[in-house]
Design an enzyme around this catalytic site. Structure first.
Site: not given
Length: 465
Positions: A119, A142, A189
């Site tokens: 990302k 983020n 996650h």
């Protein structure tokens, strides 16, 4: 929204919560900022917010009932199971994340990037491409700068490139990027999302509100991302480094090809992309898909790809000492990210793993890495888990370190000229550091101290394929 009429509870006092509170105070809202993990009076930055009018509720959460709140805004690091968020839903209060708040005041088109790995690299690359195309560009989200901090300063003629996480997308309600990218999906996650299906559903919210005039860029080689294509109203652009596509961006005979809107064009030889590794080839293809959708000339994009060398803490060459290359990949916070880092090198590796496990299995990574390993150095909270998996993978020697000073010393002793010492922990940093950046900077300082004051940083990363 008339913010002056709002009484808002902001949950989580990290970067995102602070940015949300600053924005709301600036616009006249009544703000309560709460964080159960920060004891009063809190650090200076929170005390400054208090001086500007925020009410601080630290050390424990205030009750939502009876607080007179009209809106609850949550930081991405706060699980939805936390009491104030549960209570907000129970009492029918609107619950937004900082991403949703930022979107409500955004006046510029947004290119949004999500996925498990790549990302930050892709977001940064898109920012460089956008600037090269002539747009005034904000790179945020983020990636480190909360969107709400700056979005008001950008308008319809500008472009916002945002990295967005699954945690942020969980509370996105009206968020609608002009172009959304989902790079890949691998287990990560799961301690928060519970299953891959839930994790994928959170990522898919990037396209929830997109329409036929928007674009969704998807990895054709990843079954989880490919499965999103039938469920979006946006125009899908696939990218692939393994397959020739009828429509999309792909590699054919070593050349990057774009086949979009009935037109095929060659962008550049894949070998000219400066970023190392096959995973970065995928990131480049995704970025090309997004920018070509916005009608940026192929020549402009190719020029950026020939020059862009990456981001800090992702396959970052630190120093070459006695013929050994030291590489900081602290942003490798899950096994899949670390497996991509391992695959980028065709030289023997001294691999450094460890930190806080996020519910992942280390065995596949270690089985992949085993043929390349000169040695394995483990550190941090879950090092016993990694040692057990290393035994199953038949890896030897394995060294256990108490701290990063010992990590670097053990790696130095194990390495031979021509080797790569690779920090790619496959774990979160929160057991020993505030974030992966702090971990990476600490590693770099130790390596540079080892190198001595006369050592120069290496040029491009050698041995990367």
């Amino acid at each position: 929204m008339n913010w002056q009429e709002q009484n808002i509870l902001v949950v989580g006092a990290g970067k995102s919560g602070q940015a949300a509170a600053r924005f709301l105070l600036r616009h006249g809202a009544a703000v309560t900022l709460t964080d159960k993990n920060i004891n009063p009076p809190g650090p200076p930055v929170l005390q400054e917010l208090q001086q500007k009018g925020a009410r601080l509720a630290l050390g424990e959460y205030p009750p939502v009932a009876g607080g007179g709140y009209t809106l609850v805004i949550t930081s991405p690091g706060v699980p939805l199971s936390e009491p104030p968020l549960q209570e907000a839903r129970q009492y029918g209060l609107p619950l937004w994340g900082e991403l949703e708040l930022a979107w409500r005041v955004t006046g510029a088109p947004v290119v949004a990037v999500t996925g498990t790995n790549g990302k930050t690299t892709t977001t940064t690359l898109l920012g460089e491409m956008s600037r090269a195309a002539g747009w005034r560009t904000l790179v945020a989200g983020n990636i480190g700068l909360p969107l709400v901090e700056e979005v008001e300063n950008y308008g319809p003629g500008d472009l916002i490139v945002a990295e967005v996480s699954s945690f942020q997308l969980e509370t996105a309600l009206t968020f609608r990027p002009r172009v959304g990218l989902v790079l890949n999906l691998t287990p990560d996650h799961l301690d928060r999302h519970g299953s891959m299906e839930n994790y994928a559903a959170a990522k898919a919210r990037i396209t929830l509100n997109q329409g036929p005039e928007d674009y969704l860029v998807l990895n054709h080689d990843d079954p989880w991302t490919r499965a999103m294509a039938p469920n979006t109203r946006a125009r899908v652009i696939f990218f692939s480094r393994r397959h020739t596509l009828e429509q999309g961006v792909f590699v054919r005979e070593g050349r990057v090809i774009a086949r979009l809107g009935g037109r095929e064009q060659e962008i550049m030889p894949a070998s000219q992309i400066r970023l190392p590794g096959q995973h970065n080839l995928e990131n480049a293809l995704a970025a090309l898909g997004a920018m070509l959708a916005l009608s940026v000339p192929a020549a402009t994009l190719a020029a950026v790809l020939r020059d862009f060398s990456g981001v800090p803490h992702r396959l970052e060459s630190v120093a070459e000492i006695d013929g050994v290359l030291y590489v900081n990949d602290s942003k490798g916070t899950n096994p899949d990210a670390s497996s991509k880092a391992v695959a980028a090198y065709d030289r023997p590796l001294v691999l450094i793993l460890g930190g806080r496990n996020k519910g992942n299995d280390f065995l596949p990574l270690l089985q992949q890495a085993a043929p390349k390993l000169r040695a394995l150095v483990v550190v941090g909270e879950c090092r016993r888990e990694i040692i057990q998996a290393a035994r199953q993978a038949g890896i030897s020697p394995v060294y256990e370190a108490a701290d990063y000073r010992q990590v670097v010393e053990l790696a130095r002793r194990a390495a031979r000229p021509g080797d790569v010492v690779l920090l790619s922990p496959a774990c979160a940093s929160w057991d020993m550091f505030r974030n992966f950046e702090e971990r990476g900077e600490h590693f770099k300082q130790l390596v540079r101290a080892l190198a001595g004051p006369e050592a120069a940083p290496p040029a491009d990363t050698p041995g990367a394929g």
